[in-house]
Design an enzyme around this catalytic site. Structure first.
Site, PDB file in Angstrom:
ATOM      1  N   GLU A 147      10.582  -5.947  -5.431  1.00  0.00           N
ATOM      2  CA  GLU A 147      10.912  -7.358  -5.179  1.00  0.00           C
ATOM      3  C   GLU A 147      11.738  -7.492  -3.901  1.00  0.00           C
ATOM      4  O   GLU A 147      12.445  -6.568  -3.505  1.00  0.00           O
ATOM      5  CB  GLU A 147      11.740  -7.910  -6.358  1.00  0.00           C
ATOM      6  CG  GLU A 147      10.971  -8.831  -7.277  1.00  0.00           C
ATOM      7  CD  GLU A 147      10.675 -10.214  -6.669  1.00  0.00           C
ATOM      8  OE1 GLU A 147      10.495 -10.318  -5.435  1.00  0.00           O
ATOM      9  OE2 GLU A 147      10.622 -11.175  -7.432  1.00  0.00           O
ATOM     10  N   ASP A 148      11.650  -8.651  -3.288  1.00  0.00           N
ATOM     11  CA  ASP A 148      12.480  -8.909  -2.106  1.00  0.00           C
ATOM     12  C   ASP A 148      13.927  -9.175  -2.512  1.00  0.00           C
ATOM     13  O   ASP A 148      14.857  -8.579  -1.995  1.00  0.00           O
ATOM     14  CB  ASP A 148      11.921 -10.079  -1.283  1.00  0.00           C
ATOM     15  CG  ASP A 148      11.596 -11.324  -2.108  1.00  0.00           C
ATOM     16  OD1 ASP A 148      11.829 -11.330  -3.332  1.00  0.00           O
ATOM     17  OD2 ASP A 148      11.095 -12.303  -1.521  1.00  0.00           O
TER      18      ASP A 148
ATOM     19  N   ASP B 157      17.662 -13.112  -7.866  1.00  0.00           N
ATOM     20  CA  ASP B 157      18.683 -14.160  -7.851  1.00  0.00           C
ATOM     21  C   ASP B 157      19.056 -14.489  -9.300  1.00  0.00           C
ATOM     22  O   ASP B 157      19.861 -13.803  -9.909  1.00  0.00           O
ATOM     23  CB  ASP B 157      18.098 -15.349  -7.089  1.00  0.00           C
ATOM     24  CG  ASP B 157      19.126 -16.407  -6.752  1.00  0.00           C
ATOM     25  OD1 ASP B 157      19.961 -16.145  -5.871  1.00  0.00           O
ATOM     26  OD2 ASP B 157      19.089 -17.481  -7.370  1.00  0.00           O
TER      27      ASP B 157
ATOM     28  N   LYS C 258       4.893 -13.242  -1.927  1.00  0.00           N
ATOM     29  CA  LYS C 258       4.561 -12.546  -0.697  1.00  0.00           C
ATOM     30  C   LYS C 258       5.797 -11.859  -0.121  1.00  0.00           C
ATOM     31  O   LYS C 258       5.707 -11.037   0.777  1.00  0.00           O
ATOM     32  CB  LYS C 258       4.051 -13.555   0.344  1.00  0.00           C
ATOM     33  CG  LYS C 258       2.853 -14.341  -0.099  1.00  0.00           C
ATOM     34  CD  LYS C 258       2.584 -15.503   0.883  1.00  0.00           C
ATOM     35  CE  LYS C 258       1.514 -16.400   0.277  1.00  0.00           C
ATOM     36  NZ  LYS C 258       1.557 -17.746   0.869  1.00  0.00           N
ATOM     37  N   GLY C 259       6.962 -12.215  -0.674  1.00  0.00           N
ATOM     38  CA  GLY C 259       8.231 -11.790  -0.079  1.00  0.00           C
ATOM     39  C   GLY C 259       8.436 -10.292   0.035  1.00  0.00           C
ATOM     40  O   GLY C 259       9.099  -9.821   0.952  1.00  0.00           O
TER      41      GLY C 259
ATOM     42  N   ARG D  97       8.872 -15.162   7.649  1.00  0.00           N
ATOM     43  CA  ARG D  97       8.622 -13.875   6.968  1.00  0.00           C
ATOM     44  C   ARG D  97       8.494 -12.736   7.978  1.00  0.00           C
ATOM     45  O   ARG D  97       8.782 -11.588   7.662  1.00  0.00           O
ATOM     46  CB  ARG D  97       7.330 -13.953   6.155  1.00  0.00           C
ATOM     47  CG  ARG D  97       7.391 -14.882   4.961  1.00  0.00           C
ATOM     48  CD  ARG D  97       6.188 -14.612   4.071  1.00  0.00           C
ATOM     49  NE  ARG D  97       5.920 -15.694   3.132  1.00  0.00           N
ATOM     50  CZ  ARG D  97       6.521 -15.845   1.953  1.00  0.00           C
ATOM     51  NH1 ARG D  97       7.435 -14.978   1.576  1.00  0.00           N
ATOM     52  NH2 ARG D  97       6.215 -16.851   1.164  1.00  0.00           N
TER      53      ARG D  97
ATOM     54  N   ASP E  79      11.008 -16.072   3.001  1.00  0.00           N
ATOM     55  CA  ASP E  79      10.595 -17.284   3.719  1.00  0.00           C
ATOM     56  C   ASP E  79      11.474 -18.485   3.424  1.00  0.00           C
ATOM     57  O   ASP E  79      12.187 -18.530   2.411  1.00  0.00           O
ATOM     58  CB  ASP E  79       9.169 -17.658   3.319  1.00  0.00           C
ATOM     59  CG  ASP E  79       9.118 -18.245   1.895  1.00  0.00           C
ATOM     60  OD1 ASP E  79       9.582 -17.559   0.961  1.00  0.00           O
ATOM     61  OD2 ASP E  79       8.651 -19.386   1.731  1.00  0.00           O
TER      62      ASP E  79
ATOM     63  N   VAL F  58      18.705 -16.810   2.436  1.00  0.00           N
ATOM     64  CA  VAL F  58      18.358 -15.911   3.539  1.00  0.00           C
ATOM     65  C   VAL F  58      16.849 -15.815   3.751  1.00  0.00           C
ATOM     66  O   VAL F  58      16.071 -15.975   2.808  1.00  0.00           O
ATOM     67  CB  VAL F  58      18.947 -14.494   3.329  1.00  0.00           C
ATOM     68  CG1 VAL F  58      20.460 -14.514   3.376  1.00  0.00           C
ATOM     69  CG2 VAL F  58      18.441 -13.867   2.036  1.00  0.00           C
TER      70      VAL F  58
HETATM   71  P1  IMP Z   1      14.934 -15.557  -9.320  1.00  0.00           P
HETATM   72  O1  IMP Z   1      13.825 -15.782 -10.304  1.00  0.00           O
HETATM   73  O2  IMP Z   1      15.912 -16.688  -9.317  1.00  0.00           O
HETATM   74  O3  IMP Z   1      15.600 -14.224  -9.443  1.00  0.00           O
HETATM   75  O4  IMP Z   1      14.295 -15.693  -7.891  1.00  0.00           O
HETATM   76  C1  IMP Z   1      13.684 -14.690  -7.265  1.00  0.00           C
HETATM   77  C2  IMP Z   1      12.737 -15.202  -6.206  1.00  0.00           C
HETATM   78  O5  IMP Z   1      13.228 -16.383  -5.549  1.00  0.00           O
HETATM   79  C3  IMP Z   1      12.597 -14.166  -5.134  1.00  0.00           C
HETATM   80  O6  IMP Z   1      11.520 -13.328  -5.412  1.00  0.00           O
HETATM   81  C4  IMP Z   1      12.380 -14.997  -3.886  1.00  0.00           C
HETATM   82  O7  IMP Z   1      11.005 -15.241  -3.723  1.00  0.00           O
HETATM   83  C5  IMP Z   1      13.080 -16.306  -4.150  1.00  0.00           C
HETATM   84  N1  IMP Z   1      14.404 -16.342  -3.502  1.00  0.00           N
HETATM   85  C6  IMP Z   1      15.623 -16.318  -4.106  1.00  0.00           C
HETATM   86  N2  IMP Z   1      16.608 -16.385  -3.201  1.00  0.00           N
HETATM   87  C7  IMP Z   1      16.022 -16.436  -1.992  1.00  0.00           C
HETATM   88  C8  IMP Z   1      16.533 -16.480  -0.634  1.00  0.00           C
HETATM   89  O8  IMP Z   1      17.754 -16.492  -0.337  1.00  0.00           O
HETATM   90  N3  IMP Z   1      15.585 -16.514   0.346  1.00  0.00           N
HETATM   91  C9  IMP Z   1      14.256 -16.505   0.102  1.00  0.00           C
HETATM   92  N4  IMP Z   1      13.745 -16.434  -1.139  1.00  0.00           N
HETATM   93  C10 IMP Z   1      14.606 -16.410  -2.185  1.00  0.00           C
HETATM   94 MG    MG Z   2       9.764 -13.223  -4.468  1.00  0.00          MG
END
Ligand code: IMP
Ligand code: MG
Length: 177
Positions: free
Chosen positions: A98-99, A102, A42-43, A164, A158, A152
């Site tokens: 994407e929001d 990471d 939902k981000g 959100r 969230d 964050v």
């Molecule tokens: P990744 O698979 O580790 O790249 O994670 C990506 C997803 O993790 C994002 O789409 C977010 O939903 C969540 N996420 C990663 N870091 C944060 C943060 O600092 N705040 C909120 N959501 C996060």
């Molecule tokens: Mg996300």
């Protein structure tokens, strides 16, 4: 609410300016083409809704939901589709919205999955990026802000489904995580 804020990372004004810049770039890159924005639920919903209104090529929008984080702040590394796209994307120019990227695990899974659907093209647009946290190498074509490790929230992001709706992006004091 104020008592949980450690630091305001990005104000609503900074976000709005960046979103318009990204929309301008996308409009120029896709001149004469149509695009489908695929927002990751939902981000990315607030980012998508602001971004799409400043893009001046024909746009369709669709949503996909994946699980990667559960409701904690640690990535599980396990990604699965909770809600798939409503429409086929074959022959479409896709931009995944994407929001935050990471580890890249979520995005890597999504990109691999969507590319198998015979799309015409696929690019990635993320408001926030932590390139130093990558576990897999994924290309982010449009990236808003590089940020540090602090977890964050706000502007769609969230913590346990909360915050959100806050119009700016902030880090949370560790005692509230
Ligand atoms: P990744 O698979 O580790 O790249 O994670 C990506 C997803 O993790 C994002 O789409 C977010 O939903 C969540 N996420 C990663 N870091 C944060 C943060 O600092 N705040 C909120 N959501 C996060
Ligand atoms: Mg996300």
């Amino acid at each position: 609410m104020e008592r949980i804020i450690k630091e305001i990372i990005l104000t609503d004004k900074q976000i709005a300016k960046k979103v318009k810049e990204i929309a301008k770039k996308i409009s120029a890159d896709y001149k004469g083409k149509e695009i489908t924005l695929v927002a990751v639920l939902k981000g990315a919903t607030l980012f998508l809704s602001d971004l799409c209104r400043y893009i001046d090529v024909p746009v369709t929008i669709d949503f996909i939901a994946v699980s990667s984080y559960g409701s904690s702040t640690e990535t599980s590394g396990v990604v699965r589709i909770l809600k798939d796209l409503d429409e086929p994307v074959e022959s479409r120019n896709i931009i995944v919205v994407e929001d935050i990227i990471d580890t890249g695990l979520t995005l890597n899974y999504l990109v691999t999955n969507l590319k198998r659907r015979n799309v015409a093209s696929l690019k990635v647009c993320a408001l926030l990026d932590r390139p130093h946290k990558r576990k897999v190498d994924v290309k982010v074509d449009y990236s808003g802000f590089i940020i540090s490790d602090d977890y964050v929230v706000g502007y769609g992001l969230d913590y346990k489904q909360k915050y959100r709706n806050i119009p700016f992006i902030f880090s949370i004091k560790p005692e509230f995580l």
